[in-house]
Design an enzyme around this catalytic site. Structure first.
Site, mmCIF file in Angstrom:
data_model
loop_
_atom_site.group_PDB
_atom_site.id
_atom_site.type_symbol
_atom_site.label_atom_id
_atom_site.label_comp_id
_atom_site.label_asym_id
_atom_site.label_seq_id
_atom_site.Cartn_x
_atom_site.Cartn_y
_atom_site.Cartn_z
ATOM 1 N N LYS A 111 0.809 -1.227 0.000
ATOM 2 C CA LYS A 111 0.000 0.000 0.000
ATOM 3 C C LYS A 111 0.835 1.266 0.000
ATOM 4 C CE LYS A 111 -4.242 -1.552 2.244
ATOM 5 N NZ LYS A 111 -5.123 -1.359 3.401
ATOM 6 N N LYS A 193 -5.579 -10.192 -5.297
ATOM 7 C CA LYS A 193 -6.724 -10.508 -4.441
ATOM 8 C C LYS A 193 -7.910 -9.592 -4.766
ATOM 9 C CE LYS A 193 -6.064 -7.842 -0.301
ATOM 10 N NZ LYS A 193 -5.655 -7.634 1.044
ATOM 11 N N LYS A 196 -11.344 -3.952 -2.361
ATOM 12 C CA LYS A 196 -12.155 -2.735 -2.459
ATOM 13 C C LYS A 196 -11.426 -1.654 -3.228
ATOM 14 C CE LYS A 196 -13.104 -3.605 2.170
ATOM 15 N NZ LYS A 196 -13.100 -3.259 3.559
HETATM 16 P P1 TYM Z 1 -10.228 -5.413 5.402
HETATM 17 O O1 TYM Z 1 -11.176 -4.320 5.677
HETATM 18 O O2 TYM Z 1 -9.270 -5.258 4.261
HETATM 19 O O3 TYM Z 1 -10.995 -6.767 5.141
HETATM 20 C C1 TYM Z 1 -11.945 -7.284 6.068
HETATM 21 C C2 TYM Z 1 -11.838 -8.793 6.115
HETATM 22 O O4 TYM Z 1 -12.016 -9.365 4.826
HETATM 23 C C3 TYM Z 1 -10.919 -10.223 4.510
HETATM 24 N N1 TYM Z 1 -10.653 -10.136 3.066
HETATM 25 C C4 TYM Z 1 -10.567 -11.193 2.250
HETATM 26 N N2 TYM Z 1 -10.669 -12.513 2.473
HETATM 27 C C5 TYM Z 1 -10.539 -13.340 1.414
HETATM 28 N N3 TYM Z 1 -10.314 -12.903 0.134
HETATM 29 C C6 TYM Z 1 -10.199 -11.586 -0.134
HETATM 30 N N4 TYM Z 1 -9.997 -11.165 -1.384
HETATM 31 C C7 TYM Z 1 -10.314 -10.667 0.950
HETATM 32 N N5 TYM Z 1 -10.255 -9.300 1.043
HETATM 33 C C8 TYM Z 1 -10.456 -9.007 2.341
HETATM 34 C C9 TYM Z 1 -9.755 -9.698 5.324
HETATM 35 O O5 TYM Z 1 -8.783 -10.698 5.543
HETATM 36 C C10 TYM Z 1 -10.434 -9.256 6.597
HETATM 37 O O6 TYM Z 1 -10.598 -10.359 7.475
HETATM 38 N N6 TYM Z 1 -6.625 -4.857 8.829
HETATM 39 C C11 TYM Z 1 -7.963 -5.384 8.616
HETATM 40 C C12 TYM Z 1 -9.009 -4.782 9.525
HETATM 41 C C13 TYM Z 1 -8.731 -4.896 10.992
HETATM 42 C C14 TYM Z 1 -8.798 -6.071 11.789
HETATM 43 C C15 TYM Z 1 -8.521 -5.653 13.110
HETATM 44 C C16 TYM Z 1 -9.058 -7.407 11.498
HETATM 45 C C17 TYM Z 1 -8.425 -3.881 11.831
HETATM 46 N N7 TYM Z 1 -8.304 -4.319 13.112
HETATM 47 C C18 TYM Z 1 -8.468 -6.576 14.171
HETATM 48 C C19 TYM Z 1 -9.012 -8.331 12.558
HETATM 49 C C20 TYM Z 1 -8.728 -7.897 13.863
HETATM 50 C C21 TYM Z 1 -8.371 -5.066 7.179
HETATM 51 O O7 TYM Z 1 -7.877 -4.163 6.562
HETATM 52 O O8 TYM Z 1 -9.410 -5.792 6.721
#
Ligand code: TYM
Length: 330
Positions: A111, A193, A196
């Site tokens: 990123k 992957k 968004k």
């Molecule tokens: P974020 O917002 O990018 O995504 C939310 C969740 O969706 C999963 N995910 C995917 N799983 C499978 N295939 C994909 N293409 C895909 N894209 C997204 C992510 O693995 C995630 O579980 N850093 C985290 C948010 C966060 C968080 C936390 C998660 C902040 N604090 C504490 C767990 C615990 C994030 O950016 O997720």
């Protein structure tokens, strides 16, 4: 005691990757665990964002998560900026985490971008805030997609190092990563992957897409000219085929093996319409509920306010314990 915590950023719509990789597990784990789920708006500002859109995006993501099946009567759902313990604990943990650990974070490298002044300091320390999110609630289990595995390992390392320095206060968490769709890939490129932030809406299926749009996106999804193999070994070197079969397996609650047992020898001309049908059927109730909830923002705000009060009451004593352990004057 077992407790689940997980988070999602309020950027863009909830998409099929989020849903199959994480949110479905969020919903399922409500049956057996005490669950806390968070819309992570503090994380969302680490990249350039539109301040006029963030509040609505936070509400919309809450509506999407509720529509997917989160029950606010049982589970805590809130937005991160409403509970100050996250930022306070993150600051404390920043003196525990090492720059060498953060330098290894793959998501940061992806990123970072090419801006001359470099990325924000917040983007660099993002995984420490993520660790604070989890550790503030003594969460034992964290349902996430495979892309978050490295951040979860960092959260464990931070907890262990803190405990070694200051005594046993923090609980090292473990990730819960599903099998069939832990990493859902872009419909346009089997090596990227589903995300968004991909500028092409055709690369992903949003949970707000109408049935026709979903069918179109799947029809145009990148695939190859071969028929499907009859076992997973035959998907080697065919990332697009592997992805579409994985999505089918996850949506129908089966394995890649059994999808191939049924579809081996058949081409994408037959497989894609079937995949579109199972996708539309799985998402239709969520799309409808999302539309209903979005029409009632007052209800969403009430859920988030109640969730923040309940979350804050759990995090505050843990933060006090951490402050005592590091020696701050009471
Ligand atoms: P974020 O917002 O990018 O995504 C939310 C969740 O969706 C999963 N995910 C995917 N799983 C499978 N295939 C994909 N293409 C895909 N894209 C997204 C992510 O693995 C995630 O579980 N850093 C985290 C948010 C966060 C968080 C936390 C998660 C902040 N604090 C504490 C767990 C615990 C994030 O950016 O997720």
């Amino acid at each position: 005691m077992n407790r689940v915590f997980s988070g999602i950023q309020p950027t863009g719509n909830l998409h099929l990757g989020n849903y199959l990789g994480a949110i479905r597990n969020w919903v399922a784990m409500q049956a057996d665990y005490d669950c806390i789920y968070c819309i992570v708006d503090l994380h969302a500002i680490t990249m350039p964002h539109d301040p006029r859109a963030l509040a609505q995006a936070t509400r919309d993501m809450a509506a999407a998560v509720l529509a997917a099946g989160i029950d606010p009567a049982k589970t805590i759902l809130f937005h991160q900026s409403a509970v100050t313990a996250h930022a306070e604990l993150a600051w404390t943990l920043m003196s525990i985490a090492r720059t060498g650990w953060l330098d290894r974070m793959v998501q940061f490298k992806e990123k970072r971008g090419k801006d001359a002044e470099g990325p924000s300091v917040g983007l660099y320390t993002y995984p420490v805030l993520q660790a604070a999110d989890i550790l503030a609630y003594r969460a034992t289990h964290v349902p996430v997609g495979a892309d978050q595995k490295q951040h979860l390992e960092l959260a464990r390392d931070i907890a262990v190092k803190f405990n070694t320095a200051y005594g046993e206060v923090l609980t090292p968490p473990q990730p819960v990563i599903g099998a069939a769709a832990a990493r859902v890939m872009s419909l346009r490129d089997g090596s990227a992957k589903m995300s968004k932030s991909d500028p092409s809406a055709a690369s992903r299926i949003d949970l707000t897409d109408e049935a026709d749009t979903i069918a179109q996106k799947i029809k145009r999804a990148k695939s190859d000219a071969d028929v499907l193999p009859d076992s997973p070994a035959g998907l080697e070197g065919r990332p697009e085929a592997r992805n579409l079969v994985g999505i089918y397996a996850a949506l129908t609650g089966t394995t890649i093996e059994s999808v191939l047992a049924e579809w081996g020898g058949k081409g994408f001309g037959a497989f894609k319409p079937a995949l579109a049908d199972v996708t539309v059927a799985a998402l239709a109730p969520i799309v409808a509920e999302y539309a209903r909830l979005r029409a009632d923002p007052g209800q969403i705000d009430a859920v988030l306010r109640d969730g923040a009060a309940r979350a804050g009451a759990i995090a505050a004593p843990l933060l006090q314990e951490v402050y005592d352990a590091v020696g701050f004057l009471r």
